[in-house]
Write a protein that holds these residues in place. Sequence first.
Motif, PDB file in Angstrom:
ATOM      1  N   GLY A 246       4.334  12.944   2.904  1.00  0.00           N
ATOM      2  CA  GLY A 246       3.133  13.726   3.150  1.00  0.00           C
ATOM      3  C   GLY A 246       2.380  13.240   4.373  1.00  0.00           C
ATOM      4  N   THR A 247       1.139  12.858   4.160  1.00  0.00           N
ATOM      5  CA  THR A 247       0.294  12.437   5.272  1.00  0.00           C
ATOM      6  C   THR A 247       0.311  10.926   5.484  1.00  0.00           C
ATOM      7  OG1 THR A 247      -1.635  12.292   3.802  1.00  0.00           O
ATOM      8  CG2 THR A 247      -1.248  14.395   4.926  1.00  0.00           C
ATOM      9  N   ARG A 248       1.184  10.206   4.795  1.00  0.00           N
ATOM     10  CA  ARG A 248       1.202   8.745   4.891  1.00  0.00           C
ATOM     11  C   ARG A 248       2.016   8.262   6.089  1.00  0.00           C
ATOM     12  NH1 ARG A 248      -0.848   6.121   0.549  1.00  0.00           N
ATOM     13  NH2 ARG A 248       0.302   4.232   1.093  1.00  0.00           N
ATOM     14  N   VAL A 249       1.786   8.890   7.231  1.00  0.00           N
ATOM     15  CA  VAL A 249       2.521   8.518   8.439  1.00  0.00           C
ATOM     16  C   VAL A 249       2.033   7.170   8.961  1.00  0.00           C
ATOM     17  CG1 VAL A 249       3.168   9.208  10.773  1.00  0.00           C
ATOM     18  CG2 VAL A 249       2.824  10.957   9.008  1.00  0.00           C
ATOM     19  N   THR A 250       0.722   7.035   9.085  1.00  0.00           N
ATOM     20  CA  THR A 250       0.161   5.825   9.673  1.00  0.00           C
ATOM     21  C   THR A 250       0.563   4.578   8.894  1.00  0.00           C
ATOM     22  OG1 THR A 250      -1.726   7.056  10.534  1.00  0.00           O
ATOM     23  CG2 THR A 250      -1.963   4.665  10.357  1.00  0.00           C
ATOM     24  N   SER A 251       0.502   4.650   7.564  1.00  0.00           N
ATOM     25  CA  SER A 251       0.858   3.472   6.771  1.00  0.00           C
ATOM     26  C   SER A 251       2.331   3.121   6.943  1.00  0.00           C
ATOM     27  CB  SER A 251       0.531   3.695   5.300  1.00  0.00           C
ATOM     28  OG  SER A 251       1.248   4.793   4.778  1.00  0.00           O
ATOM     29  N   ALA A 252       3.203   4.134   7.018  1.00  0.00           N
ATOM     30  CA  ALA A 252       4.631   3.863   7.214  1.00  0.00           C
ATOM     31  C   ALA A 252       4.871   3.180   8.550  1.00  0.00           C
ATOM     32  CB  ALA A 252       5.429   5.164   7.125  1.00  0.00           C
TER      33      ALA A 252
ATOM     34  N   SER B  21       0.812  -1.213   0.000  1.00  0.00           N
ATOM     35  CA  SER B  21       0.000   0.000   0.000  1.00  0.00           C
ATOM     36  C   SER B  21       0.847   1.266   0.000  1.00  0.00           C
ATOM     37  CB  SER B  21      -0.939   0.013   1.212  1.00  0.00           C
ATOM     38  OG  SER B  21      -0.205   0.176   2.419  1.00  0.00           O
ATOM     39  N   ALA B  22       2.097   1.155   0.435  1.00  0.00           N
ATOM     40  CA  ALA B  22       2.966   2.334   0.484  1.00  0.00           C
ATOM     41  C   ALA B  22       3.684   2.593  -0.825  1.00  0.00           C
ATOM     42  CB  ALA B  22       4.001   2.156   1.595  1.00  0.00           C
ATOM     43  N   LEU B  23       3.567   1.680  -1.775  1.00  0.00           N
ATOM     44  CA  LEU B  23       4.257   1.826  -3.057  1.00  0.00           C
ATOM     45  C   LEU B  23       3.447   2.713  -4.001  1.00  0.00           C
ATOM     46  CD1 LEU B  23       5.408  -1.881  -3.406  1.00  0.00           C
ATOM     47  CD2 LEU B  23       6.778   0.089  -2.680  1.00  0.00           C
ATOM     48  N   PRO B  24       4.079   3.238  -5.043  1.00  0.00           N
ATOM     49  CA  PRO B  24       3.398   4.183  -5.937  1.00  0.00           C
ATOM     50  C   PRO B  24       2.077   3.657  -6.471  1.00  0.00           C
ATOM     51  CG  PRO B  24       5.730   4.096  -6.432  1.00  0.00           C
ATOM     52  CD  PRO B  24       5.480   3.034  -5.422  1.00  0.00           C
ATOM     53  N   ASN B  25       1.082   4.546  -6.515  1.00  0.00           N
ATOM     54  CA  ASN B  25      -0.245   4.180  -7.000  1.00  0.00           C
ATOM     55  C   ASN B  25      -0.335   4.350  -8.513  1.00  0.00           C
ATOM     56  OD1 ASN B  25      -1.443   3.572  -4.467  1.00  0.00           O
ATOM     57  ND2 ASN B  25      -1.500   5.761  -4.025  1.00  0.00           N
ATOM     58  N   LEU B  26      -1.130   3.496  -9.149  1.00  0.00           N
ATOM     59  CA  LEU B  26      -1.296   3.551 -10.594  1.00  0.00           C
ATOM     60  C   LEU B  26      -2.550   4.292 -11.011  1.00  0.00           C
ATOM     61  CD1 LEU B  26       0.671   1.125 -10.076  1.00  0.00           C
ATOM     62  CD2 LEU B  26      -0.232   0.121 -12.152  1.00  0.00           C
ATOM     63  N   GLY B  27      -3.524   4.385 -10.129  1.00  0.00           N
ATOM     64  CA  GLY B  27      -4.803   4.951 -10.512  1.00  0.00           C
ATOM     65  C   GLY B  27      -5.831   3.856 -10.673  1.00  0.00           C
ATOM     66  N   ALA B  28      -7.110   4.247 -10.675  1.00  0.00           N
ATOM     67  CA  ALA B  28      -8.191   3.265 -10.681  1.00  0.00           C
ATOM     68  C   ALA B  28      -8.249   2.485 -11.996  1.00  0.00           C
ATOM     69  CB  ALA B  28      -9.523   3.964 -10.437  1.00  0.00           C
ATOM     70  N   GLU B  29      -8.525   1.204 -11.878  1.00  0.00           N
ATOM     71  CA  GLU B  29      -8.813   0.330 -13.019  1.00  0.00           C
ATOM     72  C   GLU B  29      -7.702   0.370 -14.080  1.00  0.00           C
ATOM     73  OE1 GLU B  29     -12.664   1.268 -14.519  1.00  0.00           O
ATOM     74  OE2 GLU B  29     -13.663   0.866 -12.626  1.00  0.00           O
TER      75      GLU B  29
ATOM     76  N   ALA C 111      12.603   0.860  14.302  1.00  0.00           N
ATOM     77  CA  ALA C 111      12.034   1.490  13.110  1.00  0.00           C
ATOM     78  C   ALA C 111      12.732   2.827  12.890  1.00  0.00           C
ATOM     79  CB  ALA C 111      10.539   1.697  13.283  1.00  0.00           C
ATOM     80  N   ILE C 112      13.210   3.053  11.669  1.00  0.00           N
ATOM     81  CA  ILE C 112      13.935   4.271  11.317  1.00  0.00           C
ATOM     82  C   ILE C 112      13.078   5.051  10.328  1.00  0.00           C
ATOM     83  CG2 ILE C 112      16.043   5.208  10.300  1.00  0.00           C
ATOM     84  CD1 ILE C 112      17.373   2.471  10.964  1.00  0.00           C
ATOM     85  N   PHE C 113      12.733   6.294  10.684  1.00  0.00           N
ATOM     86  CA  PHE C 113      11.846   7.102   9.842  1.00  0.00           C
ATOM     87  C   PHE C 113      12.570   8.333   9.308  1.00  0.00           C
ATOM     88  CE2 PHE C 113       8.979   4.921  12.847  1.00  0.00           C
ATOM     89  CZ  PHE C 113       8.152   4.276  11.935  1.00  0.00           C
ATOM     90  N   SER C 114      12.066   8.827   8.196  1.00  0.00           N
ATOM     91  CA  SER C 114      12.652  10.017   7.583  1.00  0.00           C
ATOM     92  C   SER C 114      12.265  11.289   8.326  1.00  0.00           C
ATOM     93  CB  SER C 114      12.227  10.127   6.115  1.00  0.00           C
ATOM     94  OG  SER C 114      10.804  10.130   6.008  1.00  0.00           O
TER      95      SER C 114
END
Length: 258
Positions: free
Chosen positions: A180-186, A96-104, A212-215
């Motif tokens: 960005g806001t993807r803290v929870t997923s990381a 889920s943290a990897l680049p998104n492709l877009g729907a369908e 765990a090492i974070f940016s």
Amino acid sequence: MAETGVRIVRIWLLIALRELGDAAPRQAVHQAVETLFGDQFTADDLAPRRGRPGAEPAWRNNLDSLYDRLKKEGICLPSTRAQPWRLSPAGSMEASALPNLGAETLKQDGRFSPKSSSPYTANIAAAVQVKLREHEALLADYGRAAASIGWLPVTTVHPRDLELSRAGDRWLAEVKMIYGTRVTSAVREALAQLLAYRYFFYKGVPDPGLLAIFSEDPGGDNVGLLQSVGIASVWRRGSGWNGCSAATAAGLAPPATP
């Protein structure tokens, strides 16, 4: 040019499975990887693998081998030869943290849907490369900083990111970029991977500490969540590193460089 490295192939496989709904037959997964990343294959990726039937190209053999490894890691679920390839909950978090492709973007057979087009491949491949470079840079920065205070960093422990040892202490570390806001997923990905790796790679030996090492600062609640299951955390702060109380006590938060 050499065959594509296992870190990149891992990303290809996880994205392909994610876009196929977290489960798909082997043939569809192979087709999805070729559809999305075929223009990134090297000449050695496309060369037939010796000893494989039907002159199968090396990248297909590498994908199959990686899938078997991911089942042992708990990133993919157990399956027989005839069953679909499936992501586990931990694998879904990582994907889920990897680049998104877009729907369908993909059909169920792994080919582009009629609404999609070839520019997706270049865009996604570029995003994968950028994220990998940023991840590797953060890993290298922390490894150098830890070495400066007496830790021995070892990065040749793939798929794990890093092991640290000093004076009889050993820690298993996982690096996560926060976008960005993807803290929870990381945070969730780090938690799931560290627990899975400790379980699968340290049977019969003393458990390592988990780090765990974070940016960037993941926030107090997330730090508390990780500590509640025995995971320490550090994050970049200026030219140095800050960390939770457990990481600081263990000497895992290197000071700022002069």
